[in-house]
Design a protein around this motif. Structure first.
Motif, short mmCIF file in Angstrom:
data_model
loop_
_atom_site.label_atom_id
_atom_site.label_comp_id
_atom_site.label_asym_id
_atom_site.label_seq_id
_atom_site.Cartn_x
_atom_site.Cartn_y
_atom_site.Cartn_z
N PRO A 103 0.77 -1.15 -0.16
CA PRO A 103 -0.37 0.18 0.36
C PRO A 103 0.87 1.13 0.09
CG PRO A 103 -0.86 -1.63 1.97
CD PRO A 103 0.55 -2.19 1.52
N ALA A 104 0.13 2.36 -0.56
CA ALA A 104 0.79 3.60 -0.67
C ALA A 104 0.44 4.51 0.50
CB ALA A 104 0.78 4.47 -1.92
N THR A 105 1.73 5.20 1.30
CA THR A 105 1.36 6.04 2.55
C THR A 105 0.23 7.09 2.03
OG1 THR A 105 3.30 7.65 1.98
CG2 THR A 105 3.26 5.63 3.18
N ALA A 106 -0.63 7.46 2.75
CA ALA A 106 -1.35 8.50 2.80
C ALA A 106 -0.71 9.90 1.95
CB ALA A 106 -2.07 8.89 4.14
N THR A 107 0.93 10.65 2.76
CA THR A 107 1.30 11.40 1.65
C THR A 107 0.83 11.43 0.05
OG1 THR A 107 2.04 11.93 4.16
CG2 THR A 107 3.09 12.88 2.12
N GLN A 108 1.75 9.61 0.44
CA GLN A 108 2.39 9.33 -1.19
C GLN A 108 1.11 9.96 -2.36
OE1 GLN A 108 3.97 5.84 -0.58
NE2 GLN A 108 5.65 6.51 -1.07
N GLN B 298 -1.55 11.45 -1.85
CA GLN B 298 -1.87 13.05 -1.87
C GLN B 298 -1.23 13.97 -3.27
OE1 GLN B 298 -1.97 15.32 2.05
NE2 GLN B 298 -3.31 16.47 1.27
#
Length: 595
Positions: free
Chosen positions: A576-581, A583
């Motif tokens: 999974p990608a991070t929320a920052t990525q 965004q």
């Protein structure tokens, strides 16, 4: 003395006796022979036997060693006694008496054993690939792959090709498989694609005036894995040539690929003059456009022998539909009822109603046919069949019937099975050929339309005139595959470089000019500015290496492959990608609907 080694573990010979040396490597195994410890020390280059006796200062440390400890040893090279020489080892005439030792890296209990190369679950091996790659066979396969690629590069340079690198981040292009997409951070809602192949770029290079191009190209396709295709990425020897005919490409690349196989075949014969087999002929003789020519069986049409015969199943099919044919699969030495029944059971296991057969035996000095089919069609037709197929006492023949396009694949599988079961396949050679004259189009039954059958960028035989006047399903293209031992190892074509021909070819498959400009804009525009005739091909590096080393799976010739579920278990991808990525990329993950 060097900090870690004066020699590699594959370097020492009898001429080095009495020298003081330093070696570093991994503990392959430890053997205790009545107080003497024998340590097989391994590195990339080979293996050396190290001896530690109780009088050695290193003995106590040697007692603590376990498999795959990384160590450094100092010692004196000694000649082995004649009765202890290991002729299977390059260093087998010597051993090193250890005087000092240092543990460079201790090893925990191994999840995958290196010594012995025991069979372990694939996921365990892939999760611990760094250990798996230490295994002798896999390590050797990877080094063979490296040498094969180096050999390819040298041969291509000798043929006047120049190596270029084409982009990895590019535009999506319909090449017959799903793209891997890469979201753009700078341009909201847009995506790059990883190239399924450098197809358009290499054609653009020809239009740009670079006469002969090649590269060892990484290609990316989001498709389901199988034994001869890895998920994610693969590598190919990609090439293109300007001002060439199909004959030029074939005659240039045949010696290159033949030379690669000969260099690494370890004495196995390699086909010298590759047969050129038309696609339609290959289907009729072998049931496949990837024939294994090590198998001598060639199928033949025998419809006339069953038309109007007493075997009502085949005779009725032939009478009702003029497209129906009966094909014979001759089986030399397969003339026993037990073998024929076994093949019939195999066919039923493949979802078929069965596999009709006749087997031949001598009765009163005459070769006669036996089995239900022979009784139904009678001795005259049976003898005619035997004569056409060149069969004798102790042979048999199997039959499939129907519309060839629907049963050819099964017939080909039966041919392969028969050849393997009877030991007719010569496993100790590389049998190569070209498959040529592929159809330009095929009928898409699901969508009820004509579609490209192989490569949309190919030049149709007959050019614009054929496209305008012929039934599209009768048009062949200047397309060709190279096949080895039943595997497609290369595919290519003479390209369609004429804008008018391109527009017509795509319109037949349902693509108008607007689609051409949108999906192939760069290439389409380039064709308007003096495009030269050109053609090329791509050879699968992974498959070629797999064949050369005799591996059964591409994972055995690839450094860090994914598993069957397209997961990289070693590095933990995909993840999974991070929320920052997300965004930054202007993306939101929508969970799959639960069923």
């Amino acid at each position: 003395m060097h900090r870690y080694r004066t020699h590699t573990c594959g370097a020492l010979r009898l001429s080095d006796a009495d020298e003081t040396v330093r070696l570093s490597g991994w503990v392959h195994r430890v053997r205790d022979h009545g107080g003497l410890l024998f340590i097989d020390l391994r590195d990339h280059y080979g293996l050396t036997q190290v001896v530690a006796d109780p009088d050695s200062p290193a003995f106590k440390m040697a007692e603590s060693l376990r498999s795959e400890y990384c160590i450094r040893i100092d010692g004196v090279v000694k000649a082995r006694d004649s009765d202890t020489v290991n002729a299977n080892l390059e260093t087998g005439e010597i051993e090193v008496f250890c005087s000092d030792m240092e543990i460079l890296g201790a090893a925990d209990d191994l999840p995958v054993p290196v010594f012995g190369e025991l069979d372990y679950p694939e996921d365990t091996r892939l999760r611990n690939r760094f250990l798996d790659l230490r295994r002798e066979t896999l390590h050797k396969n990877i080094m063979t792959r490296t040498r094969v690629i180096s050999d390819m590069r040298a041969r291509m340079a000798a043929e006047g090709f120049n190596e270029f690198q084409t982009p990895i981040l590019t535009a999506s292009s319909p090449e017959g498989a799903r793209d891997f997409l890469v979201p753009s951070r700078i341009h909201d809602g847009t995506f790059y694609a990883l190239p399924q192949a450098p197809q358009q770029f290499k054609q653009l290079l020809m239009i740009s005036g670079f006469d002969r191009y090649f590269q060892i190209a990484p290609c990316f396709r989001d498709e389901d894995p199988r034994a001869d295709r890895l998920p994610g990425e693969f590598y190919q020897l990609d090439l293109e040539m300007s001002f060439v005919t199909q004959e030029d490409v074939l005659s240039t690349m045949e010696p290159v690929i033949r030379g690669v196989f000969e260099t690494f075949a370890e004495g196995k014969p390699v086909t010298q003059e590759f047969p050129r087999i038309p696609y339609a002929e290959s289907l009729r003789k072998y049931g496949s456009d990837k024939p294994d020519l090590r198998n001598p069986i060639e199928m033949q049409a025998v419809t006339e022998h069953f038309a109007g015969s007493g075997f009502k199943i085949f005779a009725g099919m032939i009478e009702r539909d003029p497209k129906v044919e009966v094909w014979a699969i001759p089986a030399k030495t397969g003339g026993s009822r037990a073998f024929c029944d076994r093949m019939n059971s195999w066919a039923q296991g493949e979802g078929q109603p069965g596999l009709g057969y006749i087997f031949f035996r001598k009765e009163e000095g005459e070769v006669v046919g036996a089995g239900p089919l022979a009784k139904n069609i009678g001795p005259e037709r049976t003898t005619a069949l035997r004569s056409q197929l060149g069969l004798e006492d102790g042979d048999s023949v199997f039959f499939v019937a129907g519309v060839p396009s629907k049963f050819a694949a099964f017939a080909g599988a039966a041919r392969n099975r028969i050849g393997s079961e009877l030991g007719l396949v010569d496993e100790e050679r590389f049998a190569l050929c070209w498959i040529v004259d592929f159809p330009m189009y095929e009928w898409d039954e699901d969508n009820k339309k004509v579609e490209f059958s192989h490569n949309p960028f190919s030049m149709p035989m007959g050019g614009l005139e054929a496209l305008e006047q012929q039934d599209p399903l009768t048009i062949n293209a200047y397309q060709y595959d190279m096949v080895c031992n039943g595997f497609e190892i290369a595919s290519g074509a003479i390209r369609n470089h004429d804008v008018d021909v391109m527009k017509k070819a795509f319109s037949i498959a349902g693509y108008d000019e607007a689609v051409l400009e949108e999906q192939f804009g760069g290439l389409y525009r380039a064709f308007k500015y003096g495009a030269p005739p050109h053609g090329g091909m791509a050879a699968g590096v992974d498959r070629i290496v797999m064949l050369i080393v005799g591996a059964k799976n591409l994972r055995e010739v690839t450094l860090f492959p994914m598993n069957q579920q397209a997961q990289d278990l070693l590095m933990g991808a995909p993840a999974p990608a991070t929320a920052t990525q997300l965004q930054e990329l202007h993306l939101r993950v929508i969970p799959s609907a639960k069923t």
